[in-house]
Write a protein that holds these residues in place. Sequence first.
Motif, PDB file in Angstrom:
ATOM      1  N   ILE A 252       3.251   8.911   9.299  1.00 17.48           N
ATOM      2  CA  ILE A 252       3.935   8.371   7.896  1.00 17.48           C
ATOM      3  C   ILE A 252       5.314   8.477   7.904  1.00 17.48           C
ATOM      4  O   ILE A 252       6.102   8.106   7.063  1.00 17.48           O
ATOM      5  N   ARG A 353       4.854   6.614  -4.948  1.00 20.09           N
ATOM      6  CA  ARG A 353       5.431   6.054  -3.954  1.00 20.09           C
ATOM      7  C   ARG A 353       7.029   6.333  -3.737  1.00 20.09           C
ATOM      8  O   ARG A 353       7.383   6.836  -2.730  1.00 20.09           O
ATOM      9  N   HIS A 475       4.941  10.813   0.659  1.00 23.09           N
ATOM     10  CA  HIS A 475       5.511  11.500   1.964  1.00 23.09           C
ATOM     11  C   HIS A 475       5.666  13.091   1.651  1.00 23.09           C
ATOM     12  O   HIS A 475       5.199  13.841   2.695  1.00 23.09           O
ATOM     13  N   LEU A 512      -0.193   6.058   4.414  1.00 30.49           N
ATOM     14  CA  LEU A 512       0.072   7.060   3.199  1.00 30.49           C
ATOM     15  C   LEU A 512      -0.811   6.892   2.138  1.00 30.49           C
ATOM     16  O   LEU A 512      -0.959   8.183   1.516  1.00 30.49           O
TER      17      LEU A 512
END
Length: 635
Positions: A252, A353, A475, A512
Motif C-alpha cells: 500500500i 482514508r 495507511h 488498502l
Amino acid sequence: MTATDIERILEGLNSEQQRAVRATRGPVCILAGAGAGKTTTITRRIACQVASGDIAADSILAVTFTDKAAGEMRTRLERLGVGGVRARTFHSAALGQLHHLAETPPGGILPSKVVALRQIANTLPKPYKFRPAADLATEIEWAKNRRLNPGTYEAGLGSHEPPIPADLMLSVWQRYERGKRDRSMVDFEDILELAIRMHEDEEAARERFQARYLAFTVDEYQDVNTLQQTLLERWLGGRDDLCVVGDDYQSIYGFTGATPRHLLEMPQRFPRTQVIRLETNYRSSPEILAFANKLVPQLGGAEKVLKSSLPSGETPEVRPFSSEAAERGFVVEQIKELHEEGVPYEEIAILYRINFRSEDYEESLAGAGIPFQVRGGNFLSRPAARRLLNRIRPPSATDVAAKVREVAEKDGWSPELPEGLGEQETTRQNDLTRLVHLAEEFDATGGSINDFVADLQARFTSEGGGRGVNLLTLHRAKGLEFETVFLVRLEEGELPFKRAKSDEAVAEERRLFYVGITRAKRHLFVTRVVGAKASRFLVELGIGPESKRAPLSSTGPRTASDDPAMSALKRWRLQRARDDSVPAFVVFHDSTLEAIAAAEPDDLAQLAEVPGVGPTKLDRYGHEILQTLSAAGSS
C-alpha cells in the motif's frame, strides 16, 4: 545448539510455518497472509539456521523497514537463545557499511527534507507556495526511490502527477540538491544510493562485506522499492541465500515507489526458489476473514485465501446512513455499547482514508466524553490549524469569522476544493474550511478570539494521553490489530481516493480496503453515507447498491394480491405493529412497503435508498425486512 533446541524452535508452529522454518537455505519466498504469524516464522527460521549449524549468527543480515520491527526481531531471537544476528533497517544497515567500509564516509545526514523545502516553497508563485512541504518531500522520495535524478525526472514521470507542475517541481528539487551540497549533507535516499555505488565501485569494500554476510532475510518484502532492491542485489553479489517474507495483498506504499513486483517475481529471478504460503490466520474471526476473502479474486497477485484458527464470531456489518451526522452518531453509540460489554477503548479503531476525517470523530467522541487518540496528528495540531490559530490577532477581537477567513485566505485557502490535490493539501484545505465554518458558527455567541480558541480546545482536545479509541488512517493501521474496527466513508472519491485514476492506483486502494478489514479481530463495521456513491469495492463484494439492483416497476406499484413480497411485508408489518403496540402505519405506510417490494433490496445499502426508509427505521427494522424478503423469494 542441539536437536532438542530445534524441536523447541518448532514448538507450537503449524505445518506451513514449520516448513518455512526448516527451509534454512535460500532462496525462500514466504507469502504470509495477514495475521499469519510472519514475524514468528522468520525469527524461528533464523534461529533454526543457527541451531542447525547451516549459518553462523554473525553471518546473517536481517532487514526490515522500521527500527521498532528490527528491535522486535532482535528481542525474539534473544529469547530463542540466538545472539549476534544483525537486524537492521535498510538505511541503518547501509549507513553502517558506509562508515566501516567506504573509502569516503558520507557527510552529515539531513534529519528531514521538510524544513529545507518549506523555505524553497515560500518563494514559489501562488497558489503553489501554499502546498505542504511534505508533499514536495514525498515527490522527491518517489523519484529517488525509483533511482531517478533531476536529469531523468521529467522523462521518468509516465502517468504520475507531481504535486505541482513538473517543471516547477524539477526546479524545487534542483535547489534542494544544491542546498544539500553547499552544507555537505545527505538525505536518507542518498545513503542507499551511496552504498550501492560503494558496492559497485570499491572492490575491497565489496569483498569484505561478502566475506562477512552469507545469508539475508528481508521482512515486508512487498514494500521494497527499486532503490532498496538494487542495494539488496549488490549485497547478494550473485548469491541466492535469501529469504523474503511479504504479502502482496498488503502492498500500500506505492507513493514511496514500493511495488509488490519484487516479491511476486522472486521465483523468476531465482529458479530454485521455494515458495511457502502462510494462510492460517491467528487474528480474525472466520466471519471477518470470509468477508476479506471476497476481495481475493480482485486482488490479483499470488492468491492467498485466509482461514481462521479462532472460533466463530459476529458477522461484519455494512451500514448505510442518510447523513454524515447519522453515521458518526451510530459509531459513537456503538462504541459506548461495546465498551459497556467489556471492550477497552484502546481496542477500538476508527479507520479512514484521509487525515481530515479525524476531526469529525474527534468532536463527536469529545462531545460524548469518550477518550481518544489520533495517530498522525489531531485536528488542532495539524499544520493548518496550528498556523492559523497562531496568527489570528488580537485575542480580544470579536469579529472572529472575519479574522479567521482573512488568515485562511492568506494561507491559500480555496472555498471550492480544486481538482488534482494530493492527500496532504486535501487535508490542509479541508482543515482550513472547517476552521472558517467553525468561526462563522462561533460569531453568533459574540465571544472573542481567545474564547474561540478555548471553545475549539474544549471541542477537539479530549485526547486520552495515548489511551482511548484509536483514530487513524488506513495507511497507519497497517501492522496493527484491534478487537473492533470501524471502516467509515466507503464511498467513491474517498476509497478509492479521487486521485486514483490508473488501474494500478485503484488496485492499491483496493489493497488498502483489504488491510483495513484484516485489522479487525472480533467486530467489523463498514459504513457509508447514502448521498454519495458507494465505493466500487463494496459493489465488488456484492453488497453495494449497484451489485444487483432491481429497477422500479414501470407498470406501477405491485399489490399484495399479485406480489408474494408485498404480502409477506404486510404480514410482517402487522405482527411487528402488534408486538410494539402501535398502529401499522407507524411502522411503515403502504406506499413505503410497495416501494420496498418494487426495489427488491438485497442489503441494507439498497434498502436505505428506498424513499420512506430513514436511518431510524433502517436500524430498527432493516434486518427483519431483508429476512422477510429473502423468505418470500425462496418460497
